[in-house]
Enzyme design. Sequence first.
Site, short mmCIF file in Angstrom:
data_model
loop_
_atom_site.label_atom_id
_atom_site.label_comp_id
_atom_site.label_asym_id
_atom_site.label_seq_id
_atom_site.Cartn_x
_atom_site.Cartn_y
_atom_site.Cartn_z
N GLY A 11 -1.81 -1.92 -5.29
CA GLY A 11 -2.51 -2.88 -4.43
C GLY A 11 -3.66 -2.22 -3.70
N ALA A 12 -4.45 -1.45 -4.43
CA ALA A 12 -5.45 -0.57 -3.83
C ALA A 12 -6.47 -1.29 -2.96
CB ALA A 12 -6.17 0.21 -4.92
N GLU A 37 -4.63 -1.70 -9.47
CA GLU A 37 -4.91 -3.08 -9.12
C GLU A 37 -4.51 -3.98 -10.27
OE1 GLU A 37 -5.41 -5.44 -7.27
OE2 GLU A 37 -5.77 -4.46 -5.35
N GLY A 101 7.05 -0.57 0.96
CA GLY A 101 6.83 -1.20 2.26
C GLY A 101 6.61 -2.69 2.14
N ASN A 127 9.62 -1.49 7.85
CA ASN A 127 8.57 -0.88 8.66
C ASN A 127 8.70 0.63 8.55
OD1 ASN A 127 7.12 0.14 11.11
ND2 ASN A 127 6.83 -2.04 11.46
N MET A 128 7.59 1.30 8.36
CA MET A 128 7.60 2.74 8.12
C MET A 128 7.31 3.58 9.37
SD MET A 128 8.04 3.38 4.78
CE MET A 128 8.20 2.34 3.32
N HIS A 158 1.71 -11.16 14.28
CA HIS A 158 0.88 -10.48 13.29
C HIS A 158 -0.44 -11.23 13.09
CE1 HIS A 158 4.66 -8.41 12.18
NE2 HIS A 158 3.86 -7.47 11.71
N HIS A 159 -1.34 -10.60 12.35
CA HIS A 159 -2.65 -11.17 12.03
C HIS A 159 -2.50 -12.45 11.20
CE1 HIS A 159 -2.09 -9.51 7.97
NE2 HIS A 159 -1.60 -8.45 8.59
N LYS A 162 -1.23 -12.63 7.32
CA LYS A 162 0.13 -12.32 6.86
C LYS A 162 0.77 -13.57 6.25
CE LYS A 162 4.36 -9.92 8.24
NZ LYS A 162 4.29 -9.03 7.08
#
Length: 269
Positions: A11-12, A37, A101, A127-128, A158-159, A162
Amino acid sequence: MQELPGIVITGASGRMGQMLIKTVSDSDKVRLVGAVEREGHDWVGRDVGEVMGGAALGVTVTDQPLEAFAKAQAVIDFTAPAATIAFAKLAAQARAVHVIGTTGMTEEDIAQLEPCARHAVIVRAGNMSLGVNLLTKLTQKVAAALDEDFDIEVIEAHHHHKVDAPSGTALMLGEAAAEGRGVNLADVSDRARDGITGARKKGDIGFSVIRGGDIVGEHDVLFAAAGERIVLRHQATDRAIFARGAVKAAIWGQDQKPGEYDMFDVLGL
């Protein structure tokens, strides 16, 4: 001198993908060896550094994940559930550590990772970040210490980009609260309130969701009883914290046997 572990980012072009590429490229502990991708994406065939608007990194974006994984020691994957399941099978073939993630995965999705973990290390977490994982442990301990006179509400923001709700982190916190109380989250989860819902059911763990602007990630765990409230809070202001945690997990995974792990294992919590 031993070569640094090679990392592939899936998912670059995404927000997290680009942050992960920058974090890996800037690290002196790992090296970027691949960027993946989807087929037909306009980044495919181009240098990932240049398409991100910077200097060339010597890594060409590809739509052939298995070829990329075969050259790597680890894959870091913040994509979508269906893509993650497909990547897990390929990472297992390549015997590469798969750091996941991705959020929004169902129990059925997660179950599909199990066969892959027989052949490769999988580190999966909602969550990392170090702070959130500490918050999760605190949530479990506080929930264990308080009885059902305290209502529990997980509040997350969140933004507006999301796509899943509640967030993976919110669900992780809910699971921690349920574990602290010795119950199954699925039996006490309260996620939908609209209209005349009636009084809150004693013992339920509620979820409230906010979406707006460019909020990176905010999570509160509220314990509310008559006359008092306890609030545990984590605010993320830079998604680089998630990228750094993912890189830490990729390095940690190099010394582990095949199996499923989480950030508690990575951080020794």
